[in-house]
Scaffold this active site. Structure first.
Site, mmCIF file in Angstrom:
data_model
loop_
_atom_site.group_PDB
_atom_site.id
_atom_site.type_symbol
_atom_site.label_atom_id
_atom_site.label_comp_id
_atom_site.label_asym_id
_atom_site.label_seq_id
_atom_site.Cartn_x
_atom_site.Cartn_y
_atom_site.Cartn_z
ATOM 1 N N LYS A 29 0.861 -1.204 0.000
ATOM 2 C CA LYS A 29 0.000 0.000 0.000
ATOM 3 C C LYS A 29 0.889 1.244 0.000
ATOM 4 O O LYS A 29 0.674 2.172 -0.772
ATOM 5 C CB LYS A 29 -0.876 0.002 1.247
ATOM 6 C CG LYS A 29 -1.571 1.326 1.544
ATOM 7 C CD LYS A 29 -2.501 1.277 2.719
ATOM 8 C CE LYS A 29 -1.850 1.586 4.018
ATOM 9 N NZ LYS A 29 -1.548 3.005 4.224
ATOM 10 N N ASN A 30 1.922 1.247 0.849
ATOM 11 C CA ASN A 30 2.721 2.458 1.021
ATOM 12 C C ASN A 30 3.778 2.650 -0.049
ATOM 13 O O ASN A 30 4.548 3.610 -0.002
ATOM 14 C CB ASN A 30 3.325 2.494 2.423
ATOM 15 C CG ASN A 30 2.227 2.630 3.481
ATOM 16 O OD1 ASN A 30 1.078 2.953 3.152
ATOM 17 N ND2 ASN A 30 2.552 2.340 4.723
ATOM 18 N N CYS A 124 -5.530 7.311 9.014
ATOM 19 C CA CYS A 124 -5.589 6.718 10.351
ATOM 20 C C CYS A 124 -5.378 7.800 11.414
ATOM 21 O O CYS A 124 -4.510 8.646 11.286
ATOM 22 C CB CYS A 124 -4.502 5.675 10.513
ATOM 23 S SG CYS A 124 -4.782 4.247 9.485
ATOM 24 N N ARG A 129 -0.849 14.138 13.672
ATOM 25 C CA ARG A 129 -0.383 14.012 12.268
ATOM 26 C C ARG A 129 -0.274 15.408 11.631
ATOM 27 O O ARG A 129 -0.986 15.758 10.684
ATOM 28 C CB ARG A 129 -1.287 13.085 11.474
ATOM 29 C CG ARG A 129 -1.298 11.712 12.149
ATOM 30 C CD ARG A 129 -1.794 10.632 11.277
ATOM 31 N NE ARG A 129 -0.739 10.123 10.395
ATOM 32 C CZ ARG A 129 -0.977 9.126 9.554
ATOM 33 N NH1 ARG A 129 -2.174 8.607 9.465
ATOM 34 N NH2 ARG A 129 -0.016 8.662 8.777
ATOM 35 N N ASP A 319 4.099 0.181 12.145
ATOM 36 C CA ASP A 319 2.911 -0.464 11.566
ATOM 37 C C ASP A 319 2.789 -1.917 12.005
ATOM 38 O O ASP A 319 1.764 -2.548 11.754
ATOM 39 C CB ASP A 319 2.933 -0.383 10.034
ATOM 40 C CG ASP A 319 2.762 1.048 9.555
ATOM 41 O OD1 ASP A 319 3.029 1.317 8.377
ATOM 42 O OD2 ASP A 319 2.376 1.902 10.379
ATOM 43 N N ARG A 412 -8.721 -1.062 3.785
ATOM 44 C CA ARG A 412 -7.865 0.022 3.267
ATOM 45 C C ARG A 412 -6.480 -0.512 2.960
ATOM 46 O O ARG A 412 -5.797 -0.054 2.069
ATOM 47 C CB ARG A 412 -7.753 1.166 4.281
ATOM 48 C CG ARG A 412 -8.941 2.092 4.368
ATOM 49 C CD ARG A 412 -8.619 3.302 5.227
ATOM 50 N NE ARG A 412 -7.412 3.967 4.750
ATOM 51 C CZ ARG A 412 -6.645 4.733 5.523
ATOM 52 N NH1 ARG A 412 -6.939 4.923 6.798
ATOM 53 N NH2 ARG A 412 -5.560 5.305 5.015
HETATM 54 C C1 EPZ Z 1 3.835 6.810 6.684
HETATM 55 O O1 EPZ Z 1 2.975 7.762 7.263
HETATM 56 C C2 EPZ Z 1 2.973 5.593 6.438
HETATM 57 N N1 EPZ Z 1 1.897 5.941 5.507
HETATM 58 C C3 EPZ Z 1 2.384 5.119 7.766
HETATM 59 O O2 EPZ Z 1 1.633 3.935 7.510
HETATM 60 C C4 EPZ Z 1 3.531 4.783 8.719
HETATM 61 O O3 EPZ Z 1 2.990 4.418 9.962
HETATM 62 C C5 EPZ Z 1 4.440 6.007 8.876
HETATM 63 O O4 EPZ Z 1 4.893 6.462 7.588
HETATM 64 C C6 EPZ Z 1 5.662 5.708 9.731
HETATM 65 O O5 EPZ Z 1 6.363 4.630 9.162
HETATM 66 C C7 EPZ Z 1 2.173 5.998 4.179
HETATM 67 O O6 EPZ Z 1 3.303 5.790 3.752
HETATM 68 C C8 EPZ Z 1 1.030 6.333 3.273
HETATM 69 P P1 EPZ Z 1 5.560 10.075 9.026
HETATM 70 P P2 EPZ Z 1 3.459 9.303 7.409
HETATM 71 O O7 EPZ Z 1 5.431 11.404 8.364
HETATM 72 O O8 EPZ Z 1 4.391 9.642 6.314
HETATM 73 C C9 EPZ Z 1 5.544 13.383 12.334
HETATM 74 C C10 EPZ Z 1 -0.262 2.563 7.541
HETATM 75 O O9 EPZ Z 1 -0.938 1.997 8.420
HETATM 76 N N2 EPZ Z 1 5.287 14.443 11.346
HETATM 77 O O10 EPZ Z 1 6.712 9.212 8.655
HETATM 78 O O11 EPZ Z 1 2.248 10.138 7.599
HETATM 79 C C11 EPZ Z 1 4.384 12.435 12.519
HETATM 80 O O12 EPZ Z 1 3.410 12.996 13.372
HETATM 81 C C12 EPZ Z 1 0.213 3.984 7.754
HETATM 82 O O13 EPZ Z 1 0.068 2.048 6.444
HETATM 83 C C13 EPZ Z 1 5.347 15.769 11.770
HETATM 84 O O14 EPZ Z 1 5.598 16.070 12.931
HETATM 85 O O15 EPZ Z 1 4.242 9.248 8.765
HETATM 86 C C14 EPZ Z 1 5.067 11.233 13.120
HETATM 87 O O16 EPZ Z 1 5.225 11.447 14.504
HETATM 88 C C15 EPZ Z 1 -0.152 4.517 9.120
HETATM 89 N N3 EPZ Z 1 5.119 16.759 10.861
HETATM 90 C C16 EPZ Z 1 6.441 11.246 12.450
HETATM 91 O O17 EPZ Z 1 6.584 12.528 11.856
HETATM 92 C C17 EPZ Z 1 4.857 16.481 9.554
HETATM 93 O O18 EPZ Z 1 4.688 17.439 8.762
HETATM 94 C C18 EPZ Z 1 6.630 10.231 11.366
HETATM 95 O O19 EPZ Z 1 5.468 10.284 10.588
HETATM 96 C C19 EPZ Z 1 4.812 15.134 9.142
HETATM 97 C C20 EPZ Z 1 5.030 14.128 10.060
#
Ligand code: EPZ
Length: 433
Positions: A29-30, A124, A129, A319, A412
């Protein structure tokens, strides 16, 4: 589009190892979502293979069609996306609210059209986020930012983004992917520091280079993108989506709890080195090959202590945090989990406690687990994709019947999950409302 109110009914095996056979892993998916978003920077139609048939792919297709792109199916798992006529720059609110990955479209849209409007992305609920990494990065590349009528509006003065140097304060998967795509058409050089190293990010970068992008540093934490022309692909060229390591990891953990002979095919064990090692250290008998993982746990696993923390790749994936917590309730005397990535990703444990698990939540990031405990079937609500699959796993090892609501969340990220689980012996059925 109203999401379905389906739910699953599962008869548990009370800890017996009843599952056996083979289960094949689908495209990630990702990985497919950023690949679909990258079609915006292609001037030719762009073919994708090994596309999983999951709800998030349908939502991303709807978003692309909303931008006046053409998305057509090629066989069971092929997509062809033609964005040559794309001209809209506003993302559909309802759909973006259900798909965090919608934000990846903003990078290519801004660099191609010079503007992009979108609501705060959904997906999610794993905490706040925030999107500060995105806003700060686009400002550095010459975009102005405004919030109006529930939308964020990004606009460039010149109709293009210019290159910039961005140091991410956090390793963010979708922020890395978004700015990788933004840099393709930005004027000049874009340098990204502290990028995410997830296999899905590496796969995207390699695919972009395959179709003409100039990207250096792939596999390191600094990416350098030389802005240039839109990419082009031949009509027989394609991107093949990499196997879903999270789906494979979830099923591997299930096998370690409830099977003595389960083969997980079409996966990439290299993307699961740490989870495989953790299961082996717990006594699970796991064999790996180039594209399979075989679980042959023929004895009850018992572990005195397990202390795990989630971490950006190659650390333990957040995840798989909910699935490994279920595993801990079944095999571990004293376990702890430190969820370092998201502040809202442990809320599901309340329903595991209702199933009989002995879990204490110390704060939004820390839980401790005592066991092993025989879980009891219950009626529960999956709050997100990965907690949803963890509840299915808990229901399988519990005794009695469980009902798991919010099948849509599971759909999803997992294709036809009930059909595939039935094939390896799970007593599961879907009730459609
Ligand atoms: C990606 O989400 C994945 N989704 C998530 O999978 C996964 O859990 C996550 O990476 C971590 O591996 C997709 O790839 C579509 P992050 P993402 O930005 O990119 C903070 C699933 O179930 N952050 O890497 O949204 C954030 O809050 C999903 O498949 C900021 O602070 O996660 C988190 O604490 C769930 N500011 C950390 O970074 C921002 O502008 C890492 O989140 C962006 C993120």
């Amino acid at each position: 589009m109203q999401q379905n109110k389906d739910y699953f009914v599962i008869e548990g095996f009370g800890g017996a190892r009843k599952l056996k056979g083979k289960i094949s892993i689908n495209g990630a998916k990702n990985a497919v979502l950023p690949a679909m978003a990258s079609s915006i920077v292609f001037k030719t139609p762009f073919n994708i293979k090994n596309v999983p048939q999951i709800e998030d792919v349908k939502r991303m297709s709807e978003l692309l069609k909303g931008l006046k792109s053409k998305v057509s199916h090629k066989g069971k798992r092929g997509l062809t996306i033609d964005t040559s006529k794309a001209n809209k720059t506003v993302l559909d609110k309802d759909i973006s609210k259900r798909l965090r990955a919608s934000i990846i479209l903003i990078g290519p849209m801004l660099s191609r059209f010079g503007e992009a409007s979108f609501p705060h992305p959904g997906g999610c609920v794993l905490g706040a986020r925030p999107i500060d990494l995105f806003v700060d990065g686009f400002k550095k590349m010459g975009a102005s930012f405004e919030e109006k009528d529930g939308y964020y509006h990004l606009k460039t003065k010149t109709g293009k983004l210019h290159g910039g140097e961005i140091i991410f304060k956090l390793q963010s998967v979708t922020a890395t992917e978004t700015f990788l795509l933004a840099g393709i058409l930005a004027e000049g050089k874009t340098i990204l520091h502290n990028v995410a190293l997830e296999p899905e990010v590496i796969s995207l970068a390699r695919m972009l280079v395959q179709f003409g992008a100039k990207i250096d540093g792939i596999g390191t934490t600094t990416l350098i993108i030389e802005g240039g022309e839109m990419l082009s692909a031949g009509e027989n060229d394609f991107y093949e989506v990499i196997p879903d390591r999270i789906e494979a990891g979830s099923l591997m953990i299930l096998g370690a709890m409830a099977s003595n002979n389960l083969t997980i095919e079409n996966c990439n064990p290299e993307h699961l080195s740490l989870p495989i090692n953790i299961l082996r250290e717990s006594g699970a008998n796991i064999e790996t090959g180039p594209n399979f993982v075989k679980i042959k746990s023929d004895k009850k696993l018992e572990v005195d202590t397990m202390d795990l923390r989630t971490h950006e790749y190659p650390g333990f994936p957040t995840d798989l945090q909910a699935p490994i917590t279920v595993f801990m309730t079944q095999v571990c005397k004293e376990g702890t989990i430190f969820e370092t990535i998201f502040e809202g990703r442990l809320n599901y444990v309340n329903d595991l406690i209702r199933m009989g698990a002995d879990i204490k939540m110390w704060d939004a990031h820390h839980i401790s687990v005592k066991g092993p405990t025989l879980l009891k079937g219950r009626e529960v609500e999956g709050p997100d994709i990965r907690a949803g699959i963890a509840f299915i796993m808990a229901a399988i090892v519990a005794e009695g019947q469980s009902i798991i609501h919010n099948a849509y969340f599971i759909d999803r990220g997992y294709e036809s999950i009930e059909k595939r689980l039935r094939k390896i012996g799970v007593k599961i059925k879907r009730v459609s409302n």
